[in-house]
Design a protein around this motif. Sequence first.
Motif, PDB file in Angstrom:
ATOM      1  N   VAL A   1      -7.667 -29.743   8.581  1.00  0.00           N
ATOM      2  CA  VAL A   1      -8.081 -30.140   7.232  1.00  0.00           C
ATOM      3  C   VAL A   1      -8.122 -28.914   6.322  1.00  0.00           C
TER       4      VAL A   1
ATOM      5  N   CYS B   1      -8.598 -27.031   2.842  1.00  0.00           N
ATOM      6  CA  CYS B   1      -9.430 -27.388   1.693  1.00  0.00           C
ATOM      7  C   CYS B   1      -9.358 -26.306   0.628  1.00  0.00           C
TER       8      CYS B   1
ATOM      9  N   GLN C   1     -11.485 -28.945  -3.104  1.00  0.00           N
ATOM     10  CA  GLN C   1     -11.615 -30.353  -2.741  1.00  0.00           C
ATOM     11  C   GLN C   1     -12.963 -30.639  -2.087  1.00  0.00           C
ATOM     12  N   ALA C   2     -13.925 -29.748  -2.261  1.00  0.00           N
ATOM     13  CA  ALA C   2     -15.211 -29.893  -1.575  1.00  0.00           C
ATOM     14  C   ALA C   2     -15.901 -31.215  -1.895  1.00  0.00           C
TER      15      ALA C   2
ATOM     16  N   LEU D   1     -14.739 -33.716   0.653  1.00  0.00           N
ATOM     17  CA  LEU D   1     -14.696 -33.311   2.056  1.00  0.00           C
ATOM     18  C   LEU D   1     -15.582 -34.166   2.956  1.00  0.00           C
TER      19      LEU D   1
ATOM     20  N   CYS E   1     -13.811 -37.357   3.906  1.00  0.00           N
ATOM     21  CA  CYS E   1     -12.711 -37.071   4.829  1.00  0.00           C
ATOM     22  C   CYS E   1     -13.232 -36.847   6.253  1.00  0.00           C
TER      23      CYS E   1
ATOM     24  N   ILE F   1     -11.484 -27.118   9.934  1.00  0.00           N
ATOM     25  CA  ILE F   1     -11.546 -27.097   8.473  1.00  0.00           C
ATOM     26  C   ILE F   1     -11.101 -25.709   8.022  1.00  0.00           C
TER      27      ILE F   1
ATOM     28  N   ASN G   1     -10.703 -23.266   5.036  1.00  0.00           N
ATOM     29  CA  ASN G   1     -11.028 -22.910   3.654  1.00  0.00           C
ATOM     30  C   ASN G   1      -9.943 -21.950   3.158  1.00  0.00           C
TER      31      ASN G   1
ATOM     32  N   THR H   1     -16.966 -25.289  -0.488  1.00  0.00           N
ATOM     33  CA  THR H   1     -16.368 -25.785   0.748  1.00  0.00           C
ATOM     34  C   THR H   1     -17.126 -25.301   1.975  1.00  0.00           C
TER      35      THR H   1
ATOM     36  N   ALA I   1     -18.839 -27.642   4.856  1.00  0.00           N
ATOM     37  CA  ALA I   1     -18.318 -27.548   6.219  1.00  0.00           C
ATOM     38  C   ALA I   1     -19.418 -27.203   7.223  1.00  0.00           C
TER      39      ALA I   1
ATOM     40  N   ALA J   1      -7.975 -32.763   2.558  1.00  0.00           N
ATOM     41  CA  ALA J   1      -9.422 -32.903   2.415  1.00  0.00           C
ATOM     42  C   ALA J   1      -9.853 -34.033   1.491  1.00  0.00           C
ATOM     43  N   ASP J   2      -8.933 -34.568   0.708  1.00  0.00           N
ATOM     44  CA  ASP J   2      -9.294 -35.655  -0.199  1.00  0.00           C
ATOM     45  C   ASP J   2      -8.832 -37.019   0.304  1.00  0.00           C
TER      46      ASP J   2
END
Length: 276
Positions: free
Chosen positions: A10, A12, A15-16, A19, A22, A38, A40, A47, A51, A92-93
Amino acid sequence: MSVNLVSVIVPCYNQAQYLDECLQSILEQTYSDWECIIVNDGSPDNTKEIAQKWLAKDSRFKYVKKENGGLSSARNYGINIAIGKFILPLDADDRIGSEYLEKSIAVFKKESWTKLVYCKAEKFGAESAVWNLPEFSLDSLGYFNMIFCSALYRKSEWEKVGGYDVNMIYGLEDWEFWIAILKNGGGVKQLDYIGFYYRIKNNSMIRELKAEEKKYLFEYISVKHADFYVKQYGSFMALNKTFQDYKKDCSEGIIGRKKALNLFLKTFFGVSLFKN
Protein backbone atom coordinates in the motif's frame (compact mmCIF):
# COMPACT_ATOMS: atom_id res chain seq x y z
CA MET A 1 6.17 -18.65 6.85
CA SER A 2 3.41 -20.09 4.71
CA VAL A 3 4.14 -20.92 1.08
CA ASN A 4 1.03 -18.95 0.11
CA LEU A 5 1.64 -15.76 2.07
CA VAL A 6 0.25 -12.68 0.31
CA SER A 7 2.07 -9.37 0.66
CA VAL A 8 -0.31 -6.45 0.18
CA ILE A 9 1.64 -3.34 -0.82
CA VAL A 10 0.00 0.00 0.00
CA PRO A 11 1.93 3.07 -1.22
CA CYS A 12 0.70 6.28 0.33
CA TYR A 13 1.33 9.85 -0.76
CA ASN A 14 -1.14 12.51 0.39
CA GLN A 15 -3.80 9.84 0.87
CA ALA A 16 -3.84 9.59 4.67
CA GLN A 17 -7.52 10.57 4.79
CA TYR A 18 -8.41 7.36 2.95
CA LEU A 19 -5.89 5.02 4.55
CA ASP A 20 -8.12 3.76 7.40
CA GLU A 21 -10.76 2.58 4.93
CA CYS A 22 -8.18 0.85 2.77
CA LEU A 23 -6.48 -0.98 5.66
CA GLN A 24 -9.81 -1.99 7.20
CA SER A 25 -10.65 -3.82 3.97
CA ILE A 26 -7.40 -5.78 4.33
CA LEU A 27 -8.05 -6.60 7.98
CA GLU A 28 -11.47 -8.00 7.04
CA GLN A 29 -10.06 -10.60 4.61
CA THR A 30 -11.38 -14.14 5.05
CA TYR A 31 -7.89 -15.28 4.01
CA SER A 32 -5.66 -14.67 7.02
CA ASP A 33 -2.22 -15.49 5.63
CA TRP A 34 -1.14 -12.00 4.62
CA GLU A 35 1.17 -9.16 5.51
CA CYS A 36 0.53 -5.54 4.60
CA ILE A 37 3.41 -3.17 3.92
CA ILE A 38 2.42 0.49 4.09
CA VAL A 39 4.94 2.55 2.11
CA ASN A 40 5.08 6.22 3.03
CA ASP A 41 6.41 7.76 -0.19
CA GLY A 42 7.70 10.93 1.47
CA SER A 43 4.14 12.06 2.17
CA PRO A 44 3.80 15.45 3.91
CA ASP A 45 0.52 14.51 5.64
CA ASN A 46 -0.11 12.34 8.72
CA THR A 47 0.39 8.99 6.98
CA LYS A 48 2.83 7.85 9.68
CA GLU A 49 0.39 8.49 12.54
CA ILE A 50 -2.42 6.65 10.78
CA ALA A 51 -0.14 3.72 9.93
CA GLN A 52 1.19 3.40 13.48
CA LYS A 53 -2.35 2.95 14.75
CA TRP A 54 -2.77 -0.08 12.49
CA LEU A 55 0.59 -1.55 13.46
CA ALA A 56 -0.59 -1.52 17.06
CA LYS A 57 -3.85 -3.18 16.05
CA ASP A 58 -2.39 -6.12 14.11
CA SER A 59 1.22 -7.30 13.76
CA ARG A 60 0.65 -8.22 10.12
CA PHE A 61 0.76 -4.52 9.26
CA LYS A 62 4.21 -3.07 8.61
CA TYR A 63 5.33 0.48 7.91
CA VAL A 64 8.28 1.89 5.97
CA LYS A 65 9.16 5.38 4.81
CA LYS A 66 11.21 6.51 1.84
CA GLU A 67 11.97 9.68 -0.07
CA ASN A 68 9.30 10.60 -2.58
CA GLY A 69 9.92 8.78 -5.84
CA GLY A 70 6.51 8.18 -7.37
CA LEU A 71 4.14 5.24 -7.47
CA SER A 72 6.38 2.76 -9.30
CA SER A 73 9.26 3.49 -6.96
CA ALA A 74 7.06 3.11 -3.86
CA ARG A 75 5.60 -0.19 -5.01
CA ASN A 76 9.05 -1.55 -5.86
CA TYR A 77 10.33 -0.50 -2.43
CA GLY A 78 7.57 -2.36 -0.65
CA ILE A 79 7.72 -5.46 -2.86
CA ASN A 80 11.50 -5.65 -2.47
CA ILE A 81 11.16 -6.17 1.29
CA ALA A 82 8.00 -8.27 1.07
CA ILE A 83 8.34 -11.89 2.22
CA GLY A 84 5.17 -13.19 0.56
CA LYS A 85 5.15 -15.48 -2.46
CA PHE A 86 2.24 -13.46 -3.86
CA ILE A 87 1.88 -9.70 -4.30
CA LEU A 88 -1.25 -7.57 -4.28
CA PRO A 89 -0.68 -3.84 -4.92
CA LEU A 90 -3.42 -1.70 -3.40
CA ASP A 91 -3.54 2.08 -3.64
CA ALA A 92 -4.24 3.82 -0.34
CA ASP A 93 -7.51 5.32 -1.53
CA ASP A 94 -9.04 2.05 -2.79
CA ARG A 95 -10.57 -1.01 -1.10
CA ILE A 96 -10.84 -4.75 -1.66
CA GLY A 97 -13.69 -7.14 -0.94
CA SER A 98 -13.38 -9.46 2.04
CA GLU A 99 -13.03 -12.65 -0.06
CA TYR A 100 -10.67 -11.29 -2.71
CA LEU A 101 -7.48 -12.89 -1.38
CA GLU A 102 -9.14 -16.21 -0.59
CA LYS A 103 -10.71 -16.57 -4.03
CA SER A 104 -7.51 -15.48 -5.81
CA ILE A 105 -5.25 -17.90 -3.97
CA ALA A 106 -7.70 -20.71 -4.72
CA VAL A 107 -7.14 -20.09 -8.43
CA PHE A 108 -3.37 -20.22 -8.10
CA LYS A 109 -3.61 -23.50 -6.16
CA LYS A 110 -5.80 -25.03 -8.85
CA GLU A 111 -4.20 -23.56 -11.98
CA SER A 112 -0.42 -23.45 -11.68
CA TRP A 113 -0.02 -21.89 -15.14
CA THR A 114 -1.94 -18.76 -14.08
CA LYS A 115 0.20 -15.63 -13.86
CA LEU A 116 -2.36 -13.07 -12.79
CA VAL A 117 -5.75 -13.06 -11.05
CA TYR A 118 -8.12 -10.12 -10.80
CA CYS A 119 -11.86 -9.67 -10.33
CA LYS A 120 -14.84 -7.56 -11.21
CA ALA A 121 -14.91 -4.03 -9.86
CA GLU A 122 -17.03 -1.09 -8.79
CA LYS A 123 -16.38 2.63 -8.71
CA PHE A 124 -17.15 4.71 -5.64
CA GLY A 125 -16.59 8.24 -4.41
CA ALA A 126 -17.32 10.99 -6.93
CA GLU A 127 -18.97 8.33 -9.12
CA SER A 128 -20.76 5.14 -8.06
CA ALA A 129 -21.23 2.42 -10.67
CA VAL A 130 -20.18 -1.03 -11.76
CA TRP A 131 -16.86 -0.73 -13.59
CA ASN A 132 -17.47 -2.50 -16.90
CA LEU A 133 -14.02 -3.77 -17.77
CA PRO A 134 -13.48 -5.14 -21.30
CA GLU A 135 -12.70 -8.84 -21.50
CA PHE A 136 -9.00 -9.60 -21.36
CA SER A 137 -7.09 -10.65 -24.45
CA LEU A 138 -3.40 -10.28 -25.20
CA ASP A 139 -4.25 -8.59 -28.50
CA SER A 140 -6.36 -5.93 -26.79
CA LEU A 141 -3.80 -5.39 -24.02
CA GLY A 142 -1.47 -3.80 -26.55
CA TYR A 143 -4.00 -1.02 -27.16
CA PHE A 144 -5.51 -0.40 -23.76
CA ASN A 145 -5.41 -1.64 -20.19
CA MET A 146 -8.39 -3.64 -18.94
CA ILE A 147 -6.77 -4.80 -15.68
CA PHE A 148 -6.72 -2.47 -12.67
CA CYS A 149 -3.61 -2.17 -10.50
CA SER A 150 -4.81 -4.50 -7.72
CA ALA A 151 -4.38 -7.89 -9.36
CA LEU A 152 -2.63 -10.77 -7.60
CA TYR A 153 0.60 -12.20 -9.03
CA ARG A 154 3.72 -14.02 -7.88
CA LYS A 155 6.64 -12.00 -6.64
CA SER A 156 8.84 -14.01 -8.97
CA GLU A 157 7.07 -12.39 -11.95
CA TRP A 158 7.93 -8.96 -10.59
CA GLU A 159 11.55 -10.05 -10.22
CA LYS A 160 11.74 -11.39 -13.78
CA VAL A 161 10.75 -8.08 -15.38
CA GLY A 162 12.70 -5.83 -13.01
CA GLY A 163 9.67 -4.45 -11.18
CA TYR A 164 7.48 -1.51 -12.05
CA ASP A 165 9.19 0.84 -14.50
CA VAL A 166 10.10 4.12 -12.78
CA ASN A 167 10.29 5.77 -16.22
CA MET A 168 6.49 5.68 -16.35
CA ILE A 169 6.53 8.98 -14.53
CA TYR A 170 3.10 10.25 -15.54
CA GLY A 171 1.09 7.09 -14.85
CA LEU A 172 -0.04 3.98 -16.77
CA GLU A 173 2.64 2.00 -14.94
CA ASP A 174 0.18 -0.86 -14.35
CA TRP A 175 -0.49 -1.25 -18.07
CA GLU A 176 3.23 -1.41 -18.89
CA PHE A 177 3.78 -3.91 -16.06
CA TRP A 178 1.01 -6.23 -17.27
CA ILE A 179 2.46 -6.20 -20.79
CA ALA A 180 5.90 -7.00 -19.38
CA ILE A 181 4.80 -10.07 -17.40
CA LEU A 182 2.21 -11.39 -19.87
CA LYS A 183 3.74 -10.82 -23.30
CA ASN A 184 5.58 -14.16 -23.30
CA GLY A 185 2.60 -16.22 -22.18
CA GLY A 186 0.79 -17.22 -19.01
CA GLY A 187 -2.80 -17.42 -17.88
CA VAL A 188 -5.01 -14.56 -16.75
CA LYS A 189 -8.12 -15.20 -14.67
CA GLN A 190 -10.90 -12.75 -13.86
CA LEU A 191 -12.98 -13.87 -10.89
CA ASP A 192 -16.75 -13.71 -11.22
CA TYR A 193 -16.79 -11.65 -8.03
CA ILE A 194 -16.85 -7.93 -7.28
CA GLY A 195 -13.79 -7.62 -5.08
CA PHE A 196 -12.17 -4.32 -6.01
CA TYR A 197 -13.50 -0.86 -5.27
CA TYR A 198 -11.89 2.00 -7.17
CA ARG A 199 -12.25 5.46 -5.72
CA ILE A 200 -13.15 8.13 -8.26
CA LYS A 201 -11.87 11.60 -7.45
CA ASN A 202 -12.28 14.82 -9.37
CA ASN A 203 -8.51 15.27 -9.64
CA SER A 204 -7.32 11.72 -10.44
CA MET A 205 -3.88 11.30 -12.02
CA ILE A 206 -5.21 9.77 -15.25
CA ARG A 207 -7.73 12.54 -15.85
CA GLU A 208 -4.99 15.13 -15.54
CA LEU A 209 -2.67 13.55 -18.11
CA LYS A 210 -1.72 16.09 -20.74
CA ALA A 211 -1.42 15.28 -24.43
CA GLU A 212 2.37 15.46 -24.40
CA GLU A 213 2.53 13.21 -21.33
CA LYS A 214 0.33 10.59 -22.99
CA LYS A 215 2.48 10.81 -26.10
CA TYR A 216 5.60 10.16 -24.03
CA LEU A 217 4.05 7.19 -22.24
CA PHE A 218 2.66 5.59 -25.41
CA GLU A 219 5.94 6.01 -27.27
CA TYR A 220 7.93 4.67 -24.32
CA ILE A 221 5.78 1.53 -24.08
CA SER A 222 5.90 1.03 -27.85
CA VAL A 223 9.70 1.17 -27.93
CA LYS A 224 10.29 -0.88 -24.77
CA HIS A 225 7.90 -3.62 -25.89
CA ALA A 226 8.49 -3.47 -29.64
CA ASP A 227 8.96 -7.25 -29.63
CA PHE A 228 5.47 -7.70 -28.23
CA TYR A 229 3.84 -5.31 -30.68
CA VAL A 230 5.52 -6.86 -33.73
CA LYS A 231 4.61 -10.36 -32.53
CA GLN A 232 0.97 -9.45 -31.90
CA TYR A 233 0.25 -7.08 -34.78
CA GLY A 234 3.04 -7.50 -37.31
CA SER A 235 5.65 -5.07 -38.58
CA PHE A 236 4.93 -1.44 -39.32
CA MET A 237 5.02 -2.17 -43.03
CA ALA A 238 2.52 -5.02 -42.70
CA LEU A 239 0.14 -2.84 -40.67
CA ASN A 240 0.50 0.02 -43.11
CA LYS A 241 -0.30 -2.26 -46.07
CA THR A 242 -3.43 -3.56 -44.32
CA PHE A 243 -4.53 -0.01 -43.57
CA GLN A 244 -3.91 1.14 -47.16
CA ASP A 245 -5.85 -1.85 -48.51
CA TYR A 246 -8.68 -1.02 -46.12
CA LYS A 247 -8.82 2.60 -47.32
CA LYS A 248 -8.72 1.49 -50.97
CA ASP A 249 -11.55 -1.00 -50.51
CA CYS A 250 -13.65 1.59 -48.69
CA SER A 251 -13.09 4.25 -51.35
CA GLU A 252 -14.02 1.82 -54.15
CA GLY A 253 -17.11 0.60 -52.33
CA ILE A 254 -15.86 -2.98 -52.33
CA ILE A 255 -16.92 -3.66 -48.75
CA GLY A 256 -19.91 -2.44 -46.79
CA ARG A 257 -19.67 0.12 -44.01
CA LYS A 258 -20.21 -2.38 -41.19
CA LYS A 259 -17.72 -4.84 -42.65
CA ALA A 260 -15.21 -2.04 -43.16
CA LEU A 261 -15.57 -0.91 -39.56
CA ASN A 262 -15.17 -4.48 -38.32
CA LEU A 263 -12.05 -4.95 -40.44
CA PHE A 264 -10.51 -1.78 -39.09
CA LEU A 265 -11.33 -2.56 -35.44
CA LYS A 266 -10.19 -6.19 -35.76
CA THR A 267 -6.90 -5.20 -37.38
CA PHE A 268 -5.95 -2.38 -35.06
CA PHE A 269 -7.81 -3.14 -31.81
CA GLY A 270 -8.52 -6.87 -31.87
CA VAL A 271 -12.31 -6.45 -31.50
CA SER A 272 -15.42 -6.56 -33.69
CA LEU A 273 -18.72 -4.76 -33.27
CA PHE A 274 -20.91 -6.45 -35.85
CA LYS A 275 -21.63 -10.08 -36.66
CA ASN A 276 -20.92 -11.20 -40.20
